[in-house]
Enzyme design. Structure first.
Site, short mmCIF file in Angstrom:
data_model
loop_
_atom_site.label_atom_id
_atom_site.label_comp_id
_atom_site.label_asym_id
_atom_site.label_seq_id
_atom_site.Cartn_x
_atom_site.Cartn_y
_atom_site.Cartn_z
N TYR A 141 0.87 -1.10 0.02
CA TYR A 141 -0.08 0.02 -0.12
C TYR A 141 1.02 1.24 0.08
O TYR A 141 0.38 2.39 -0.46
CB TYR A 141 -0.93 -0.12 1.24
N LYS A 192 3.95 -14.91 2.69
CA LYS A 192 4.11 -16.02 1.52
C LYS A 192 5.63 -16.17 1.02
O LYS A 192 5.94 -15.83 0.08
CB LYS A 192 3.20 -15.49 0.20
N ASP A 225 -2.61 -18.03 1.96
CA ASP A 225 -3.71 -18.48 1.45
C ASP A 225 -4.17 -19.75 2.58
O ASP A 225 -5.22 -20.04 2.46
CB ASP A 225 -3.24 -19.01 0.10
N ASP A 249 -5.15 -7.05 5.88
CA ASP A 249 -6.43 -6.38 5.58
C ASP A 249 -7.45 -7.42 5.18
O ASP A 249 -8.65 -7.29 5.51
CB ASP A 249 -6.15 -5.42 4.25
N ASP A 253 -10.52 -8.95 7.66
CA ASP A 253 -11.78 -8.89 7.38
C ASP A 253 -12.61 -10.21 7.01
O ASP A 253 -13.93 -10.35 7.54
CB ASP A 253 -12.08 -8.15 6.09
#
Length: 358
Positions: A141, A192, A225, A249, A253
């Site tokens: 970001y 990852k 994942d 993020d 959620d």
């Protein structure tokens, strides 16, 4: 000594839920010895409409000078075509960066009364209590270079940069280790590392920090994942999860919905000790229900409770606020986003019920 809370109600349902939290503040000021002054400033789309920018430099200065900042939410379809650097969300990123609130604490807590409100079976989520620690001012970001460029032939390329340094990783990982040490002593670091160099560095630095400073904390690693799958398969296996900005993020959620609704979950963004924290419900501006008086104010109220605990020096009042919300849910009060219950209420009536139990 009077402390100051800067309110940034923002857009959509932000002003509605923030207004109900102000009622909680006023009650605690009047009856519980809280000496808290509030100030309000424009933020997000509301600031764009009034000033042309999503946050003014003067507002950032006020945020840095306050003891804490409580946000509502930002964004909406009317600003979707605005240039990236002046969108409401750009103002949010700018504020986070200016305040240097690098550790975003996002609890995914299932209130006992909402155990049947989740889309998962009760036995999977009853008693759920996960704390996400999301790195908030680095990663993709904030990375550079970024942009959209013309590559010829009528085609374009969009690009963003994922980047982390040792210092950025270590400081947020330390927050995760400290929280884990104070809870059940288990920390899961998520990245990852199998396909991303930034993820590999993340894993190496977190492992090194755990071995040197936190040998008493049980550290595990998980690919992002797989973590998404495990949150749906067996979420109670987790206690504290530390991860980067993008994965934090998304995963927090997803975990929020395990608890029944985004409208119930608060967050705290913290920086160095002694600096103001930034508090906000993790739900969005929900423009589809804005102005209807049906938004759930609990996430905003609980975000203020986190501010009481972490920035305002009143953990006793934080417990009272959290207890009042829990008692309200036990009494059957539900806003439109929550399943079950016996009393369907709107935004103000939900706050009324919390105030009755405060």
């Amino acid at each position: 000594m009077t402390k100051t809370l800067l309110l940034l109600p923002g857009d959509g349902i932000g002003p509605e839920v923030t207004a109900q939290t102000v009622r909680i503040i006023e009650r605690l000021n009047a009856e519980a010895g809280l000496d808290l002054a509030t100030e309000t400033a424009l933020f997000g789309g509301a600031a764009i409409d009034a000033t042309g920018v999503p946050i003014e430099e003067a507002t950032i200065a006020r945020a840095q000078a306050a003891d804490a900042v409580l946000m509502g939410a930002v964004g909406g379809p009317q600003w979707a075509a605005t240039a990236f650097d002046v969108r409401p969300e750009a103002g949010l990123l700018k504020l986070r960066g200016a305040m240097n609130v690098f550790a975003n604490l996002r609890p995914a807590l299932c209130f006992p009364a909402l155990a049947d409100a989740s889309t998962l079976k009760r036995e999977l989520i009853e008693g759920l209590d996960i704390m996400f620690v999301r790195e908030l001012v680095g990663g993709v970001y904030f990375g550079s270079p970024r942009g959209i460029e013309d590559i010829g032939g009528g085609k374009r390329r969009g690009f963003n940069t994922q980047s982390y340094t040792t210092d950025e990783i270590v400081r947020v990982a330390r927050v995760g280790f400290e929280l884990a040490r104070a809870r059940t002593g288990r920390l899961c670091s998520v990245e990852k590392a199998n396909v991303m160099e930034s993820g590999l560095l993340w894993r190496e630095e977190v492992t090194k920090l755990g071995a040197s400073d936190y040998p008493d904390v049980q550290l595990s690693h998980m690919y992002a994942d797989n973590c998404a799958m495990q949150l749906v398969r067996a979420p109670k296996q987790f206690d504290v999860i530390v991860t980067d900005n993008l994965f934090g993020d998304i995963l927090s959620d997803a975990a929020a919905m395990l608890t029944g609704s985004l409208g119930m979950l608060p967050s705290a963004a913290l920086g160095e000790a002694g600096r103001p924290g930034l508090y906000e419900p993790i739900h969005g501006s929900a423009p589809d229900i804005a102005g209807q008086g049906i938004a759930n104010p609990c996430a905003s109220i609980l975000s203020f409770a986190m501010a009481l605990r972490s920035s305002l020096g009143r953990p006793d009042l934080a417990e009272r606020v959290e207890g009042a919300v829990a008692a309200t849910l036990e009494a059957g009060y539900r806003t439109a986003d929550l399943a079950g219950g016996t009393q369907r209420v709107g935004t103000a009536a939900m706050a009324d019920a919390v105030l009755e139990r405060l």
